[in-house]
Structure formats: C-alpha cells, structure tokens
Design a protein around this motif. Structure first.
Motif, mmCIF file in Angstrom:
data_model
loop_
_atom_site.group_PDB
_atom_site.id
_atom_site.type_symbol
_atom_site.label_atom_id
_atom_site.label_comp_id
_atom_site.label_asym_id
_atom_site.label_seq_id
_atom_site.Cartn_x
_atom_site.Cartn_y
_atom_site.Cartn_z
ATOM 1 N N GLY A 1 9.847 3.911 -13.434
ATOM 2 C CA GLY A 1 9.084 2.729 -13.059
ATOM 3 C C GLY A 1 7.606 2.960 -12.908
ATOM 4 O O GLY A 1 6.905 2.140 -12.298
ATOM 5 N N LEU A 2 7.088 4.051 -13.487
ATOM 6 C CA LEU A 2 5.669 4.383 -13.301
ATOM 7 C C LEU A 2 4.752 3.328 -13.929
ATOM 8 O O LEU A 2 3.661 3.060 -13.420
ATOM 9 N N ASP A 3 5.196 2.707 -15.021
ATOM 10 C CA ASP A 3 4.355 1.713 -15.700
ATOM 11 C C ASP A 3 4.139 0.473 -14.846
ATOM 12 O O ASP A 3 3.184 -0.281 -15.079
ATOM 13 N N ALA A 4 4.991 0.241 -13.855
ATOM 14 C CA ALA A 4 4.852 -0.943 -13.003
ATOM 15 C C ALA A 4 3.736 -0.784 -11.972
ATOM 16 O O ALA A 4 3.355 -1.761 -11.320
ATOM 17 N N ILE A 5 3.212 0.430 -11.833
ATOM 18 C CA ILE A 5 2.176 0.707 -10.835
ATOM 19 C C ILE A 5 0.797 0.594 -11.481
ATOM 20 O O ILE A 5 0.561 1.124 -12.574
ATOM 21 N N GLU A 6 -0.124 -0.088 -10.807
ATOM 22 C CA GLU A 6 -1.466 -0.284 -11.337
ATOM 23 C C GLU A 6 -2.173 1.061 -11.512
ATOM 24 O O GLU A 6 -1.991 1.978 -10.711
ATOM 25 N N GLU A 7 -2.999 1.140 -12.548
ATOM 26 C CA GLU A 7 -3.647 2.391 -12.913
ATOM 27 C C GLU A 7 -4.503 2.954 -11.788
ATOM 28 O O GLU A 7 -4.586 4.166 -11.595
ATOM 29 N N GLU A 8 -5.171 2.084 -11.024
ATOM 30 C CA GLU A 8 -6.077 2.575 -9.979
ATOM 31 C C GLU A 8 -5.343 3.374 -8.910
ATOM 32 O O GLU A 8 -5.954 4.202 -8.219
ATOM 33 N N PHE A 9 -4.041 3.151 -8.771
ATOM 34 C CA PHE A 9 -3.269 3.877 -7.763
ATOM 35 C C PHE A 9 -2.591 5.122 -8.324
ATOM 36 O O PHE A 9 -1.896 5.816 -7.600
ATOM 37 N N LYS B 1 6.106 9.606 -7.085
ATOM 38 C CA LYS B 1 7.169 10.545 -7.453
ATOM 39 C C LYS B 1 8.468 9.797 -7.743
ATOM 40 O O LYS B 1 9.129 10.042 -8.760
ATOM 41 N N PHE B 2 8.833 8.880 -6.855
ATOM 42 C CA PHE B 2 10.070 8.124 -7.055
ATOM 43 C C PHE B 2 9.975 7.243 -8.293
ATOM 44 O O PHE B 2 10.949 7.098 -9.049
ATOM 45 N N ALA B 3 8.807 6.612 -8.506
ATOM 46 C CA ALA B 3 8.636 5.754 -9.676
ATOM 47 C C ALA B 3 8.774 6.554 -10.965
ATOM 48 O O ALA B 3 9.378 6.087 -11.943
ATOM 49 N N GLU B 4 8.232 7.770 -10.970
ATOM 50 C CA GLU B 4 8.359 8.614 -12.154
ATOM 51 C C GLU B 4 9.805 9.001 -12.394
ATOM 52 O O GLU B 4 10.292 8.980 -13.526
ATOM 53 N N GLU B 5 10.529 9.329 -11.320
ATOM 54 C CA GLU B 5 11.932 9.725 -11.449
ATOM 55 C C GLU B 5 12.806 8.574 -11.936
ATOM 56 O O GLU B 5 13.801 8.803 -12.639
ATOM 57 N N THR B 6 12.469 7.355 -11.565
ATOM 58 C CA THR B 6 13.306 6.200 -11.907
ATOM 59 C C THR B 6 12.776 5.410 -13.094
ATOM 60 O O THR B 6 13.296 4.334 -13.407
ATOM 61 N N ARG C 1 6.802 2.690 6.361
ATOM 62 C CA ARG C 1 6.587 2.720 4.919
ATOM 63 C C ARG C 1 7.357 3.831 4.217
ATOM 64 O O ARG C 1 7.769 3.685 3.062
ATOM 65 N N GLN C 2 7.530 4.977 4.891
ATOM 66 C CA GLN C 2 8.331 6.028 4.260
ATOM 67 C C GLN C 2 9.752 5.534 4.008
ATOM 68 O O GLN C 2 10.326 5.769 2.942
ATOM 69 N N LEU C 3 10.319 4.839 4.992
ATOM 70 C CA LEU C 3 11.670 4.313 4.817
ATOM 71 C C LEU C 3 11.709 3.263 3.716
ATOM 72 O O LEU C 3 12.672 3.201 2.946
ATOM 73 N N GLN C 4 10.674 2.431 3.654
ATOM 74 C CA GLN C 4 10.627 1.452 2.575
ATOM 75 C C GLN C 4 10.645 2.144 1.211
ATOM 76 O O GLN C 4 11.323 1.701 0.282
ATOM 77 N N CYS C 5 9.897 3.235 1.101
ATOM 78 C CA CYS C 5 9.881 3.995 -0.159
ATOM 79 C C CYS C 5 11.263 4.546 -0.491
ATOM 80 O O CYS C 5 11.723 4.471 -1.641
ATOM 81 N N GLU C 6 11.917 5.124 0.504
ATOM 82 C CA GLU C 6 13.237 5.714 0.277
ATOM 83 C C GLU C 6 14.248 4.649 -0.151
ATOM 84 O O GLU C 6 15.033 4.855 -1.074
ATOM 85 N N ALA C 7 14.226 3.508 0.542
ATOM 86 C CA ALA C 7 15.158 2.435 0.200
ATOM 87 C C ALA C 7 14.842 1.856 -1.178
ATOM 88 O O ALA C 7 15.751 1.559 -1.966
ATOM 89 N N ALA C 8 13.546 1.690 -1.483
ATOM 90 C CA ALA C 8 13.158 1.164 -2.794
ATOM 91 C C ALA C 8 13.597 2.113 -3.904
ATOM 92 O O ALA C 8 14.091 1.681 -4.957
ATOM 93 N N ALA C 9 13.419 3.421 -3.685
ATOM 94 C CA ALA C 9 13.844 4.399 -4.687
ATOM 95 C C ALA C 9 15.353 4.359 -4.877
ATOM 96 O O ALA C 9 15.857 4.443 -6.014
ATOM 97 N N ALA C 10 16.102 4.221 -3.780
ATOM 98 C CA ALA C 10 17.561 4.133 -3.885
ATOM 99 C C ALA C 10 17.968 2.890 -4.670
ATOM 100 O O ALA C 10 18.862 2.944 -5.533
ATOM 101 N N LEU C 11 17.309 1.772 -4.393
ATOM 102 C CA LEU C 11 17.610 0.547 -5.138
ATOM 103 C C LEU C 11 17.285 0.713 -6.620
ATOM 104 O O LEU C 11 18.049 0.272 -7.494
ATOM 105 N N ALA C 12 16.146 1.342 -6.909
ATOM 106 C CA ALA C 12 15.776 1.560 -8.314
ATOM 107 C C ALA C 12 16.807 2.433 -9.021
ATOM 108 O O ALA C 12 17.166 2.175 -10.182
ATOM 109 N N LYS D 1 9.834 -2.812 -8.163
ATOM 110 C CA LYS D 1 8.693 -3.623 -7.737
ATOM 111 C C LYS D 1 8.171 -3.165 -6.380
ATOM 112 O O LYS D 1 6.956 -3.112 -6.158
ATOM 113 N N HIS D 2 9.082 -2.832 -5.489
ATOM 114 C CA HIS D 2 8.652 -2.444 -4.146
ATOM 115 C C HIS D 2 7.942 -1.093 -4.166
ATOM 116 O O HIS D 2 7.005 -0.866 -3.395
ATOM 117 N N LEU D 3 8.378 -0.187 -5.028
ATOM 118 C CA LEU D 3 7.673 1.093 -5.161
ATOM 119 C C LEU D 3 6.240 0.862 -5.620
ATOM 120 O O LEU D 3 5.312 1.554 -5.165
#
Length: 517
Positions: free
Chosen positions: A306-314, A299-304, A262-273, A282-284
C-alpha cells in the motif's frame, strides 16, 4: 571439590562474609560462566538448601551466579537431565516474592530440550513472574536460538494468555516462530476466537482509560502502567490475528482504529490490510502524516503493498528523518510522548567522525508545551539520532552539529578528568589556567574538569564574563573560548559546551570549508 567452587559455596552460605576482606576481586566468581556439569550441580544443590534472609551482598552474589550459569548454558546448553525438574521445583518453592527466581527461567529455555521447554511452559502457564520485564528474561533465549523443538511449548504455553504479565510475550514468541517458519501453523490458530475476545476487552479498557481525564499523580502513574501493558498486548494480538488470517477479527480491529493511540491504530490498520480490507490501507496512509508513527506506517504499507497510497511528501528522506526523531523523543527514556511541534531547520552532508562516507545530517527544532511551561531544543538525525536536555535553539546549526559530534565521537586520545581524579601536575595546570581566566576578566564560579584532545589540554569552567553574562569558558594553553547562556532559560552547561568545543575541532578536521578554525 575444587577450590573455586568451595570458595563460592562458603560465601553463598554466609560462612564467609561476602563484604569482608576475603571477598577479594568482584570478578572472582566469573569462572561460573565456564563451570563444568559437576560444579553446576553442586551450585544448584546449594541453592536448594539456601536458607535465611538475603542480605544485599548475598543477593548480589546470587544474582551474579544465576546470570553466569545462564551465560554458560547459552554457549553450551548441556545440563544434567535430572536437574531440569528440580529447577522447576525450586522456582515454585522460591515463590513470586523471591526477587531473583525469574533468573531460573533462562536455565530451562537456554537448555532447549523438550523436557526443559515443557517445564518452562508449565511454569509460565501456572505461575509466571508478576512483572513483564522479569518474565522476558526467560523468553529471550527462545528468540536468539533456533535449535530447539518449538512444538514442545504448545499448546501448554497458550494457557498463559490469562496472565497479563506474560500474555504479550507468549503471543510475540508465537508470532516469531510462525513468521520465521519454525512452526508451519500459527500455534494460536485454534484459539483465535479467544484472541478476538481478548482484543475486544483490551480495546474497551483502553477506551475507558482515554476518557478518564481527572487523575491524581498516583492514579496517573497507575494508568500509564495499565496503558503500557494494554498497548503491548493489543499490538501482539493485532499481529497474531493478521498472521492467523481470521477475518472474524475485522470488527474488533476496526474498533481499535477508533482509539487515539496512534501506534495501535497503525497495528490494527496493518492487520486489516493483511486481511485484504481496503480501509486498513487507507488508514495507514493517514497515519503516515503523523511523525511519531510515520516509520511504522511506511513499513507496514510497504509490506502490504500500500505504499502508493501514501503521499510523496511523507515518504521523502526528510519526512522519514522527522519521523525518526519524533519516535526517539517519544521513548520512555526521553520525553515519553511525541513533540507538539517539529520542523526542519537545516539539512546538509558532512564528513563525520567514525564514518568513511559523507553523512546526510538533518537538524530539527522541536517543542513541547506543558501546563508547567514550554521546552524547545534541536535534535539531529543522520549519523546518530539525539538531542540534549539543554536548549540548543540559540546556537547556529554548525554549533549544534558540533555538539552532537563531540557527544558521539570516541578516541583513546580524547578524554576528560575531574578534580577528584587529578594528580599534582594536573592541579598545578588547572590553577595556572584558572589564574589566566581571572586575568582575562572572567569570574570563575566553578572549575569542572580538564579535557584532553590529542595531546592538547584545556580547562572547562563555569564563569561570569566582565559584562555580567554567565557561561562556560574553555581555556587551553593558547586561547580562551567563551560559550554564553543567553537566549534561553535552559542554556547549555559545561558538559554540553565542551562537547560543542571538541566537536568543532573534530568536524573542522573533516570539513575544513565549513569549520575552518
């Protein structure tokens, strides 16, 4: 030659025994951290002519000397210019089998001159340390100091990408220098195709390792090492390709998303974003659902953006705290993997020792389910993130908070002493308190220590109560408190029990309504 220098050289050469009466204070050679240039030159000359096997004592002395000179250069990087090529020559002559040759590398990077950095780049490209941890010692000064010519390292340093032990370090340094503005162009921009191919190879290898289910313990340990090295390099590659902005990397980055790590998925998703690919954003948002990578995804979503795409509960404070504990538990120094279960059981504000303001405290129950059995306990997030190897789930939240407060709080008037350290008066006090425990019906199995709490003294002992229940007794001059071990097969021991005991007293002083005593 100064007396202190002569004394050191005689011990290093073996003329004087390093473990004999003349060795004296173990800190006697700390003057090397402030040695002058002539003393450094003389020490280096001795290193060049050092012969014979290194006994444990001589190795310890050499280890200390090399580190102390690195400290000296960190604070005052002046080094006789003629020593720089000789340092590189000595590094090569000692060879990879020498246990301490990597400690010569920070001499070059702490010096920071163009010549020293070029020598460092040559050594890392041609003959790097075989262990990443050893190589990192040489890179550390470059991440701490900003006053050096970063361009002196490139493009030569990039030749080290062929060595797995340093490839991630080279990319991390390159990413840092570009991100911090030290270099106007990413140093690996001209070799981005090589980076893309390298990411593809690492992804394929990690995928093969994930499919390898039948492993002996020896092969499992080797696989863990390979995965750790591969993940570190893949993380650095994803970051580098995003910083370079090469959209030719999109295909390989999408392949990384297919891995289970999952860490790698996060890194790759952030790079794609960062490359403008919506799938990355979406993947973030999906990754934020998993506690162990939630903080990274946020952190990555905020930098790119994409924070609004994440549900509030998370994104809530509780969700972030849950993510922090899951990440802490997954560290190699803890369990090495995220918990299989984690849930919030208590949340409150507490006045906490060492803090002026009220602290938000979150208490989570977590569990691991392994072939050998299950384990569960409680972990705290707030003024600290921590858990114990013992199971705290049978205890009330107030007691669990107390155990964590007792573990963390420090004061010069709060300390413990074990029987081997006791003077006669302490032995007599311990005997008196032990006799009282026995008179109260406790069978004393083992006396553990004496605890001192702002002038109050208490005995901590492993005991068995009259009804047969085992546990820990804490007896002061007035009362006895029993901490039972029922309700779990991993009960708290004497040390955790005393942490809970003194933590109750700490928290009672700060929170009288909750911990009235």
């Amino acid at each position: 030659m100064s007396d202190r220098l002569n004394d050191f050289l005689l011990h290093l050469s073996g003329t004087l025994p390093t473990d004999g009466p003349s060795s004296g204070d173990p800190h006697r050679f700390h003057w090397i951290a402030v040695a002058d240039e002539l003393e450094i030159a003389a020490i280096f000359h001795a290193l060049e002519h050092l012969e014979g096997e290194l006994s444990p004592q001589r190795r310890a002395m050499l280890d200390a000397a090399l580190n102390l000179i690195a400290m000296r250069l960190r604070d005052d990087p002046e080094l006789p210019e003629e020593l720089i090529p000789r340092i590189a020559a000595l590094y090569r002559r000692w060879g990879d089998s020498h246990p301490l040759r990597h400690l010569l590398l920070p001499w070059l990077t702490a010096n920071g001159t163009v010549e020293a950095l070029q020598e460092f780049a040559d050594l890392i490209a041609d003959d790097p340390p075989s262990r990443t941890a050893a190589a990192a010692v040489g890179f550390a000064p470059l991440l701490r100091h900003g006053d050096f010519n970063a361009e002196a390292l490139y493009p030569r340093l990039l030749a080290a990408l062929q060595h797995l032990s340093v490839a991630a370090l080279v990319l991390d340094l390159s990413n840092f220098l570009f991100r911090s503005g030290r270099l106007q162009q990413h140093p690996a921009a001209d070799v981005s195709n090589q980076l893309i191919d390298l990411l593809g190879g690492i992804t394929t290898r990690l995928g093969q390792l994930e499919e390898n289910a039948e492993l002996t313990p020896e092969k499992l340990q080797l696989m863990r090492t390979q995965v750790s090295e591969g993940v570190a390099l893949a993380v650095s590659l994803c970051d580098a390709l995003a910083l370079i902005g090469d959209k030719n990397a999109i295909g390989k980055l999408n392949q990384v998303l297919q891995l289970s790590h999952r860490q790698l998925q996060c890194e790759a998703a952030a790079a794609l974003a960062r490359l403008g690919v919506e799938e990355g954003t979406k993947h973030l948002a999906e990754m934020a659902k998993h506690p162990v990578v939630r903080l990274r995804a946020l952190k990555f979503a905020e930098e790119t953006g994409g924070l609004d795409a994440i549900e509030e509960e998370f994104k809530s404070p509780v969700a972030r705290a849950e993510g922090e504990l899951a990440l802490w538990l997954s560290q190699e120094t803890q369990f090495g993997l995220p918990p299989h279960e984690i849930e919030l059981i208590d949340e409150r504000e507490l006045a906490w020792p060492g803090y002026d303001d009220l602290q938000n405290c979150y208490l989570f129950r977590y569990a691991y389910h392994m072939p050998a059995g299950s384990f569960q306990s409680l972990g705290i997030v707030g003024p600290l993130t921590h858990s114990f190897a013992a199971d705290l789930t049978p205890w009330k939240p107030e007691d669990a908070y107390a155990a964590f407060a007792g573990w963390q709080a420090e004061h010069q008037d709060v300390f413990e002493s074990e029987p081997a350290e006791w003077q006669e008066a302490q032995k007599q006090l311990a005997d008196s308190l032990t006799a009282r425990l026995q008179a109260e019906g406790y069978h004393v199995i083992q006396v553990i220590k004496l605890g001192y709490f702002f002038g109050d003294v208490r005995l901590i002992a492993v005991v068995r109560r009259q009804d047969g229940l085992p546990g820990v007794a804490v007896a002061d001059l007035r009362t006895t408190t029993f901490y039972g071990s029922e309700g779990t097969d991993r009960p708290i021991g004497p040390h955790e029990a005393y942490m809970m005991h003194k933590g109750r007293e700490f928290l009672a002083n700060f929170n009288p309504n909750t911990y009235g005593m």
